[in-house]
Design a protein around this motif. Structure first.
Motif, short mmCIF file in Angstrom:
data_model
loop_
_atom_site.label_atom_id
_atom_site.label_comp_id
_atom_site.label_asym_id
_atom_site.label_seq_id
_atom_site.Cartn_x
_atom_site.Cartn_y
_atom_site.Cartn_z
N VAL A 163 -12.20 8.93 -2.18
CA VAL A 163 -11.45 8.41 -1.05
C VAL A 163 -9.97 8.46 -1.43
N LEU A 164 -9.13 9.05 -0.58
CA LEU A 164 -7.69 9.08 -0.83
C LEU A 164 -7.08 7.87 -0.15
N VAL A 165 -6.51 6.98 -0.95
CA VAL A 165 -6.00 5.69 -0.48
C VAL A 165 -4.49 5.67 -0.64
N GLN A 166 -3.80 5.16 0.38
CA GLN A 166 -2.36 4.98 0.27
C GLN A 166 -2.03 3.50 0.23
N ILE A 167 -1.29 3.10 -0.79
CA ILE A 167 -0.81 1.73 -0.91
C ILE A 167 0.70 1.83 -1.16
N GLY A 168 1.48 1.35 -0.19
CA GLY A 168 2.92 1.58 -0.25
C GLY A 168 3.20 3.06 -0.01
N TYR A 169 3.99 3.67 -0.90
CA TYR A 169 4.28 5.11 -0.79
C TYR A 169 3.47 5.92 -1.79
N THR A 170 2.52 5.30 -2.44
CA THR A 170 1.74 5.95 -3.48
C THR A 170 0.32 6.20 -3.00
N ARG A 171 -0.22 7.34 -3.38
CA ARG A 171 -1.60 7.69 -3.01
C ARG A 171 -2.45 7.79 -4.26
N PHE A 172 -3.68 7.28 -4.15
CA PHE A 172 -4.64 7.31 -5.25
C PHE A 172 -5.96 7.87 -4.75
N ALA A 196 -11.40 -3.25 -12.39
CA ALA A 196 -10.72 -4.20 -11.52
C ALA A 196 -9.32 -4.51 -12.04
N LYS A 197 -9.20 -4.64 -13.34
CA LYS A 197 -7.89 -4.90 -13.94
C LYS A 197 -6.93 -3.74 -13.66
N ARG A 198 -7.41 -2.52 -13.81
CA ARG A 198 -6.57 -1.34 -13.58
C ARG A 198 -6.17 -1.22 -12.11
N LEU A 199 -7.09 -1.53 -11.19
CA LEU A 199 -6.75 -1.50 -9.77
C LEU A 199 -5.63 -2.49 -9.46
N ARG A 200 -5.68 -3.68 -10.05
CA ARG A 200 -4.60 -4.66 -9.85
C ARG A 200 -3.29 -4.15 -10.42
N GLU A 201 -3.35 -3.50 -11.58
CA GLU A 201 -2.14 -2.94 -12.19
C GLU A 201 -1.54 -1.83 -11.34
N LEU A 202 -2.37 -1.09 -10.63
CA LEU A 202 -1.89 -0.01 -9.77
C LEU A 202 -1.26 -0.52 -8.47
N GLY A 203 -1.45 -1.80 -8.16
CA GLY A 203 -0.83 -2.37 -6.97
C GLY A 203 -1.78 -2.91 -5.94
N PHE A 204 -3.07 -2.90 -6.20
CA PHE A 204 -4.04 -3.46 -5.27
C PHE A 204 -4.08 -4.98 -5.46
N VAL A 205 -3.06 -5.65 -4.91
CA VAL A 205 -2.94 -7.10 -5.03
C VAL A 205 -2.88 -7.70 -3.63
N GLU A 206 -3.15 -8.98 -3.53
CA GLU A 206 -3.21 -9.66 -2.25
C GLU A 206 -1.91 -9.49 -1.46
N GLY A 207 -2.07 -9.11 -0.20
CA GLY A 207 -0.94 -8.98 0.70
C GLY A 207 -0.37 -7.58 0.84
N GLU A 208 -0.81 -6.64 0.02
CA GLU A 208 -0.28 -5.28 0.08
C GLU A 208 -0.93 -4.49 1.22
N PRO A 209 -0.15 -3.76 2.01
CA PRO A 209 -0.73 -2.91 3.05
C PRO A 209 -1.40 -1.69 2.42
N VAL A 210 -2.52 -1.29 3.00
CA VAL A 210 -3.30 -0.18 2.46
C VAL A 210 -3.95 0.58 3.61
N SER A 211 -4.20 1.86 3.40
CA SER A 211 -4.92 2.65 4.40
C SER A 211 -5.63 3.80 3.71
N ILE A 212 -6.67 4.31 4.37
CA ILE A 212 -7.39 5.49 3.90
C ILE A 212 -6.72 6.70 4.52
N VAL A 213 -6.36 7.68 3.70
CA VAL A 213 -5.71 8.89 4.20
C VAL A 213 -6.74 9.99 4.44
N ALA A 214 -7.69 10.13 3.52
CA ALA A 214 -8.71 11.18 3.66
C ALA A 214 -9.94 10.80 2.86
N ARG A 215 -11.04 11.47 3.16
CA ARG A 215 -12.30 11.29 2.43
C ARG A 215 -12.77 12.65 1.94
#
Length: 119
Positions: free
Chosen positions: A94-103, A67-86
């Protein structure tokens, strides 16, 4: 501004609505308005290319390193996010896009991120 009794009543109403509808409620005392965010789900339940907003990352305990690492990567309240692929087998990863970065996240990691659908 709400009176002490009015604020307590509003708090009870907010708690009831959140539990009953699996939603997030917020009250802004400055402008005396009440917000209800419906459709709170986990990131792992989001359909591909559906825009959403991060609400919180929940950990298994107070020192959860994932959970700490996810917050450090940018998964914080108010950030737009979407699923790109599974992934092909069991939808993992799950390929997740937050901002211009994909994880690429495991589903168990994506379940820790609670979101609501963007309006």
């Amino acid at each position: 501004m709400l009176s002490q009794c009015g604020a307590h009543t509003l708090y009870l109403l907010v708690a009831y609505v959140q539990r009953a509808t699996n939603s997030k409620c917020a009250y802004n005392d400055d402008v005396n308005s009440f917000y209800l965010y419906l459709n709170i789900v986990n990131l792992s339940e989001l359909s591909p290319f559906t825009p959403a907003i991060v609400d919180a990352v929940s950990g298994l305990d107070s020192n959860d390193p994932i959970a700490k690492r996810l917050r450090e990567l940018g998964f914080v309240e108010g950030e737009p996010v979407s699923i790109v692929a599974r992934g092909p087998f069991g939808a993992d990863p799950v390929l997740v896009q937050i901002g211009y970065t994909r994880f690429a996240l495991r589903r168990t990691e994506a379940q820790r991120v609670s979101i609501h659908l963007a309006s």
